[in-house]
Write a protein that holds these residues in place. Structure first.
Motif, PDB file in Angstrom:
ATOM      1  N   UNK A 385      93.809  77.285  38.278  1.00 21.55           N
ATOM      2  CA  UNK A 385      93.327  78.125  37.185  1.00 21.55           C
ATOM      3  C   UNK A 385      92.644  79.372  37.674  1.00 21.55           C
ATOM      4  N   UNK A 386      91.951  80.265  36.805  1.00 24.29           N
ATOM      5  CA  UNK A 386      91.250  81.270  36.924  1.00 24.29           C
ATOM      6  C   UNK A 386      89.868  80.899  37.780  1.00 24.29           C
ATOM      7  N   UNK A 387      89.137  81.956  38.275  1.00 27.26           N
ATOM      8  CA  UNK A 387      88.128  81.722  38.993  1.00 27.26           C
ATOM      9  C   UNK A 387      87.094  81.152  37.979  1.00 27.26           C
ATOM     10  N   UNK A 388      87.103  81.372  36.800  1.00 27.79           N
ATOM     11  CA  UNK A 388      85.935  81.020  35.666  1.00 27.79           C
ATOM     12  C   UNK A 388      86.371  79.405  35.580  1.00 27.79           C
ATOM     13  N   UNK A 389      87.742  79.214  35.328  1.00 24.72           N
ATOM     14  CA  UNK A 389      88.096  77.767  35.159  1.00 24.72           C
ATOM     15  C   UNK A 389      87.719  77.076  36.309  1.00 24.72           C
ATOM     16  N   UNK A 390      88.124  77.585  37.510  1.00 27.04           N
ATOM     17  CA  UNK A 390      87.869  76.550  38.419  1.00 27.04           C
ATOM     18  C   UNK A 390      86.556  76.429  38.828  1.00 27.04           C
ATOM     19  N   UNK A 391      85.639  77.274  38.640  1.00 30.18           N
ATOM     20  CA  UNK A 391      84.233  77.115  38.857  1.00 30.18           C
ATOM     21  C   UNK A 391      83.701  76.086  37.806  1.00 30.18           C
ATOM     22  N   UNK A 392      84.131  76.196  36.630  1.00 28.27           N
ATOM     23  CA  UNK A 392      83.792  74.894  35.485  1.00 28.27           C
ATOM     24  C   UNK A 392      83.949  73.673  36.117  1.00 28.27           C
ATOM     25  N   UNK A 393      85.284  73.634  36.489  1.00 26.53           N
ATOM     26  CA  UNK A 393      85.860  72.289  37.081  1.00 26.53           C
ATOM     27  C   UNK A 393      85.003  71.632  38.140  1.00 26.53           C
TER      28      UNK A 393
END
Length: 451
Positions: A385-393
């Motif tokens: 994913x994007x940086x934001x999506x990976x950070x969420x996960x």
């Protein structure tokens, strides 16, 4: 005792560099050009970049045998570069430490084959060279090819391997303590170098080792290296709870991660240790993109550069069982029992399938190898994913597994591009959110990991 939920820690990141050069990664877009393994400059340049991003540790797993379990031959491993070649990374770590100031280094040796005096002395020396930045990943070896290189006709039985590890670490700890921190006097006026009352023989006589001591080295900056252990079986968890400062855990399965965390906490408490002091770095692969479509396309690439023979060689070597011999229908519990009977690992690929599907579950040969393919490349435990999506996960998983430790990030595509993307895209996002703390708040690896 302060519980882990009342004492949250920052998320920590380490890079697993064990296989940056194997299984086709050397040929992928984004890999080095003009440099080939084992050029030390590759590792020095990556260490500088990783330190710029505030990565806590560069980690090197190890194996000393040529994978030859699949079809009873090493040919597939040699042809496709499956977990081969592998060098002793201790001199590489010394070279990387010379061009960095803060980042830590994890080095692996096997308590099944090595002698504790040699390893304790080497790690003491590396802790001096790096200025207190060494971690020791101690492993109980499950591979017959490795055993054969140390004169073993058969693997030690699983429980014996952990008994040997327990004694091995005890001897190392006694040796690291055998010269007291203030033993070195170095009085220029009298010429007196050290106080002999503070240098002690250990006189160890155990089931596996006889070591007189003391260690012929002066105390290192950390005293003891950070001790890392990856045992996932009940006995492995019980052993690691006695001494490990940090755990290397399997990623990709939240229920399995929570079970590991829960069992470890119980064992730590039983040993009089505070569970909040011991973090787990979950093995994780990340594919990051500047858009969702880019990340998805990159992840699909992971399945494109392994073949059937490479997958078979990888799975068989790491399980200690020749999967070319399985029949058309496989009952998972029966196969796991055969693996355990051969003294191989009960918690590898097949063990994970048993946890996920149940011991009575059956797979066709085709289904088994399809799952094996995804396991070999780490597809199912790779987040994209994007940086934001990976950070969420990562934040969600970190909270669900106790908020202690973080992630050991493997390399699914290429070195150095995969790691550089994490440093340039993901790490700034995690720091902006406050999930990662300020880089390197302490003067040693142990202090930095405790933040």
């Amino acid at each position: 005792m302060t519980g882990p939920e009342q004492d949250p820690k920052h998320l920590h990141l380490a890079f697993d560099l064990s296989f940056t050069h194997s299984e086709g990664r050397w040929a992928r877009p984004g890999s080095w050009t003009g440099r080939t393994f084992p050029d030390v400059k590759m590792f020095q340049e990556l260490a500088i970049t990783a330190e710029r991003g505030g990565i806590d540790m560069l980690f090197f797993g190890d194996g000393t045998g040529l994978p030859d379990t699949w079809r009873g031959s090493p040919d597939a491993a040699v042809e496709w570069g499956v977990q081969w070649p592998r060098h002793d990374m201790s001199p590489f770590i010394a070279a990387m430490s010379a061009v960095t100031q803060n980042i830590g280094f994890g080095l692996t040796y096997s308590s099944t084959f090595m002698h504790p005096f040699y390893v304790a002395r080497l790690l003491n020396s590396l802790d001096h060279v790096t200025g207190g930045r060494i971690a020791f990943n101690v492993v109980a070896s499950t591979r017959r090819a490795d055993a054969a290189n140390y004169g073993f006709d058969e693997l030690l039985e699983h429980s014996k391997r952990y008994e040997r590890m327990d004694e091995f670490i005890s001897v190392c700890q006694q040796l690291w303590d055998s010269v007291e921190p203030d033993a070195i006097v170095m009085d220029r006026a009298t010429g007196r170098f050290a106080d002999p009352s503070k240098v002690h023989a250990i006189g160890h006589h155990g089931n596996f080792f006889d070591v007189q001591g003391p260690l012929t080295s002066v105390p290192s900056p950390q005293g003891h290296p950070v001790l890392v252990q990856a045992g996932n079986s009940p006995q492995g968890i019980a052993t690691s709870a006695k001494f490990a400062d940090l755990i290397f855990g399997f990623g990709g399965n939240l229920a399995g991660q929570q079970r590991h965390r829960s069992q470890l906490d119980l064992q730590l408490a039983a040993n009089g240790r505070n569970p909040s002091d011991v973090g787990i770095l979950w093995a994780t692969q990340l594919v990051i993109g500047r858009s969702v479509d880019e990340a998805t396309a990159r992840k699909k690439e992971m399945l494109s550069y392994w073949g059937d023979e490479a997958v078979g060689a990888y799975l068989s070597y790491n399980a200690g069982y020749d999967f070319s011999t399985v029949g058309d229908t496989i009952v998972l519990g029966e196969l796991q029992a055969e693996i355990v009977a051969g003294h191989a690992s009960p918690s590898g690929f097949v063990g994970q399938l048993v946890q996920e599907l149940g011991a009575d579950h059956s797979l066709s040969r085709t289904e088994f190898f399809e799952r094996g393919w995804e396991h070999a490349v780490g597809y199912n435990q790779t987040l994209s994913g994007t940086a934001s999506q990976l950070a969420d996960q990562l934040e969600e998983n970190f909270a669900a597994t106790g908020s202690r430790g973080g992630y050991m990030i493997g390399n699914p595509l290429s070195m150095p591009a995969s790691y550089t993307d994490i440093i340039d895209l993901l790490v700034p996002e995690l720091r902006r959110r406050g999930t990662m703390g300020a880089p390197y708040p302490g003067s040693t690896l142990r202090a930095n990991l405790a933040s």
